[in-house]
Design a protein around this motif. Structure first.
Motif, PDB file in Angstrom:
ATOM      1  N   UNK A 337       0.927  -1.039  -0.020  1.00 32.70           N
ATOM      2  CA  UNK A 337      -0.140  -0.055   0.176  1.00 32.70           C
ATOM      3  C   UNK A 337       0.793   1.345  -0.123  1.00 32.70           C
ATOM      4  N   UNK A 338       1.619   1.675   0.866  1.00 34.80           N
ATOM      5  CA  UNK A 338       2.866   2.157   0.997  1.00 34.80           C
ATOM      6  C   UNK A 338       3.722   2.775  -0.248  1.00 34.80           C
ATOM      7  N   UNK A 345       0.234   6.425  -7.995  1.00 34.04           N
ATOM      8  CA  UNK A 345      -0.834   5.653  -8.363  1.00 34.04           C
ATOM      9  C   UNK A 345      -2.064   5.506  -7.400  1.00 34.04           C
ATOM     10  N   UNK A 346      -1.895   5.575  -6.384  1.00 30.45           N
ATOM     11  CA  UNK A 346      -3.077   5.548  -5.198  1.00 30.45           C
ATOM     12  C   UNK A 346      -3.075   6.783  -4.393  1.00 30.45           C
ATOM     13  N   UNK A 347      -4.246   6.548  -3.664  1.00 28.42           N
ATOM     14  CA  UNK A 347      -4.251   7.506  -2.644  1.00 28.42           C
ATOM     15  C   UNK A 347      -4.537   7.195  -1.028  1.00 28.42           C
ATOM     16  N   UNK A 348      -3.723   6.743  -0.179  1.00 29.26           N
ATOM     17  CA  UNK A 348      -4.399   6.542   1.026  1.00 29.26           C
ATOM     18  C   UNK A 348      -4.159   7.307   2.040  1.00 29.26           C
ATOM     19  N   UNK A 355     -16.824   5.171  15.232  1.00 28.21           N
ATOM     20  CA  UNK A 355     -16.308   3.793  16.564  1.00 28.21           C
ATOM     21  C   UNK A 355     -15.703   3.584  16.592  1.00 28.21           C
ATOM     22  N   UNK A 356     -14.918   3.590  15.391  1.00 31.67           N
ATOM     23  CA  UNK A 356     -13.468   2.556  15.034  1.00 31.67           C
ATOM     24  C   UNK A 356     -12.182   4.206  15.312  1.00 31.67           C
ATOM     25  N   UNK A 357     -12.216   5.152  15.308  1.00 28.46           N
ATOM     26  CA  UNK A 357     -10.644   5.818  15.360  1.00 28.46           C
ATOM     27  C   UNK A 357     -11.425   5.433  14.005  1.00 28.46           C
ATOM     28  N   UNK A 358      -9.347   5.867  13.493  1.00 26.86           N
ATOM     29  CA  UNK A 358      -8.610   6.931  12.304  1.00 26.86           C
ATOM     30  C   UNK A 358      -8.685   4.886  11.721  1.00 26.86           C
ATOM     31  N   UNK A 359      -9.237   5.384  10.531  1.00 27.50           N
ATOM     32  CA  UNK A 359      -8.693   4.279   9.297  1.00 27.50           C
ATOM     33  C   UNK A 359      -8.281   4.545   7.606  1.00 27.50           C
ATOM     34  N   UNK A 360      -7.575   4.349   6.966  1.00 30.92           N
ATOM     35  CA  UNK A 360      -7.360   4.271   5.644  1.00 30.92           C
ATOM     36  C   UNK A 360      -8.259   3.997   4.790  1.00 30.92           C
ATOM     37  N   UNK A 361      -8.602   4.974   3.999  1.00 33.33           N
ATOM     38  CA  UNK A 361      -9.293   4.891   2.583  1.00 33.33           C
ATOM     39  C   UNK A 361      -8.808   4.646   1.594  1.00 33.33           C
ATOM     40  N   UNK A 362      -8.385   4.216   0.359  1.00 34.78           N
ATOM     41  CA  UNK A 362      -7.725   3.601  -0.377  1.00 34.78           C
ATOM     42  C   UNK A 362      -8.247   3.745  -1.729  1.00 34.78           C
ATOM     43  N   UNK A 363      -7.785   4.961  -2.750  1.00 34.77           N
ATOM     44  CA  UNK A 363      -8.747   4.875  -4.126  1.00 34.77           C
ATOM     45  C   UNK A 363      -7.458   4.882  -4.779  1.00 34.77           C
ATOM     46  N   UNK A 364      -7.933   4.854  -6.245  1.00 32.74           N
ATOM     47  CA  UNK A 364      -6.949   4.804  -7.481  1.00 32.74           C
ATOM     48  C   UNK A 364      -6.508   6.891  -7.666  1.00 32.74           C
ATOM     49  N   UNK A 365      -5.594   7.122  -8.012  1.00 28.46           N
ATOM     50  CA  UNK A 365      -5.333   8.020  -8.747  1.00 28.46           C
ATOM     51  C   UNK A 365      -5.247   8.497  -9.920  1.00 28.46           C
ATOM     52  N   UNK A 366      -6.173   7.319 -10.923  1.00 31.17           N
ATOM     53  CA  UNK A 366      -6.050   7.461 -11.918  1.00 31.17           C
ATOM     54  C   UNK A 366      -7.876   6.365 -12.096  1.00 31.17           C
ATOM     55  N   UNK A 367      -8.149   7.113 -13.811  1.00 27.80           N
ATOM     56  CA  UNK A 367      -9.292   6.379 -13.385  1.00 27.80           C
ATOM     57  C   UNK A 367      -9.660   5.246 -13.929  1.00 27.80           C
TER      58      UNK A 367
END
Length: 376
Positions: A337-338, A345-348, A355-367
């Motif tokens: 992921x890093x 290539x992605x945004x993390x 209720x779950x604290x901080x978490x990473x959401x992973x999305x693409x940087x391209x279409x």
């Protein structure tokens, strides 16, 4: 040869290209413009090598497609033409992303054959290279191109440490290092171990993005060498330059010219029109994406595919899908992921989850489709 009355159509054995190779990414242009101060900086650092001393180390930085690799190749060619006492080796770290594989390339460049594929320790590999340098009284200049890939694999500090300390273990070994980074977000010095920081004090040579008029100038020269006369009108070329400037990457423009030329040929036209450029841009704009994907391992490609199909999901649920596919553990998953994040290539992004604290959401940087098409 039968021609059409207006002379506008190509016959099947004709081409708009005078020399198509001019539009390939690894083509070395005869004249290299708008990089005089950078070339001077590199020459200054390498001058001691030509006199038989250890050269200065250099850090070359700048976004992709700003002439870094071309500058180094040009300079290495010049050094080679002046003296046989300096050995220059450029290592592509996207392909050779571990200390061992970097030194395998250095071995190959020193002995002109590859090291045995198994059974030779790093120490022995390194020792043979250093001994050969001392024996021939040659200076070695190593360019670690795309050094950011060594950082993504946590191999940068070890690799540089071995190179920079070589003369302590092998007195008389003279090695200079040029590190080349295309990752603007990477602070090379900060990311190195303190043991390397203490010996690595490089000259800094920065390559900014080319300006609009510089892009027109460089692309005009490619057009002159690569296309027949009259193939592309000035305003069409300026349109190519606009799109190139938007991307900030000269390679987009060079690739765009080649694809637009091929599109014109598909239409059997003698001239490249704006429509040829527009349809070519759909592919050319992703040249950096294609390049980044080409260096990924199978497991890294697998994770990217999972993220593409679960765009914007939390890291935990992406991991579950990835684990089912590859059987890899969370630590390796987190490393990949890093790396994908560092490659752009992605945004993390970290986000607060109820209720779950901080978490990473992973999305693409391209279409999504652009990524999935190129992963196939």
């Amino acid at each position: 040869m039968v021609d059409d009355p207006d002379g506008e159509m190509l016959s099947w054995d004709e081409s708009v290209f005078k020399n198509e190779h001019v539009f390939e990414i690894d083509y070395l242009p005869e004249t290299f413009k708008h990089r005089e101060s950078q070339t001077q900086g590199l020459t200054y650092a390498l001058r001691p090598a030509v006199r038989g001393s250890r050269p200065l180390n250099v850090m070359v930085r700048g976004p992709p497609g700003t002439g870094k690799t071309t500058s180094i190749q040009k300079l290495f060619d010049e050094v080679g033409a002046q003296t046989s006492d300096v050995r220059t080796i450029r290592v592509n770290c996207q392909v050779n992303a571990t200390r061992y594989s970097v030194f395998s390339r250095l071995f190959e460049g020193t002995f002109d054959y590859e090291p045995p594929s198994s059974g030779i320790s790093f120490k022995k590999l390194f020792g043979q290279i250093a001994e050969k340098l001392v024996e021939e009284d040659r200076v070695l200049v190593v360019a670690l191109d795309d050094v950011n890939y060594l950082f993504y694999e946590n191999e940068a500090s070890d690799t540089l440490y071995s190179l920079l300390r070589a003369h302590e273990e092998y007195p008389g070994a003279k090695i200079g290092v040029i590190v080349v980074s295309s990752d603007p977000a990477l602070d090379v010095i900060d990311e190195l171990d303190s043991r390397v920081q203490s010996v690595f004090r490089p000259e800094d040579v920065y390559f900014p993005v080319y300006g609009q008029s510089e892009i027109v100038d460089i692309l005009s020269e490619r057009v002159e060498r690569g296309f027949h006369d009259g193939v592309i009108a000035r305003e069409t070329l300026e349109y190519v330059a606009d799109l190139t400037a938007e991307s900030g990457d000269l390679r987009v423009g060079i690739d765009l010219l080649r694809r637009a030329g091929l599109n014109a040929e598909m239409r059997a036209s003698r001239t490249v029109e704006r429509e040829d450029v527009e349809s070519a841009y759909e592919k050319s704009k992703y040249i950096n994406l294609s390049r980044s994907l080409s260096g990924l391992a199978d497991t890294e490609r697998a994770l990217l595919e999972v993220i593409a199909n679960n765009d914007g999901e939390q890291a935990g649920s992406v991991y579950e899908t990835f684990h089912e596919r590859t059987d890899l553990g969370y630590t390796r998953y987190s490393e990949i992921v890093n790396k994908l994040d560092q490659l752009g290539l992605i945004d993390a992004d970290y986000a607060d989850v109820d209720g779950r604290g901080r978490s990473r959401s992973l999305s693409l940087s391209y279409e999504k489709d652009a990524v999935l098409d190129r992963l196939e």
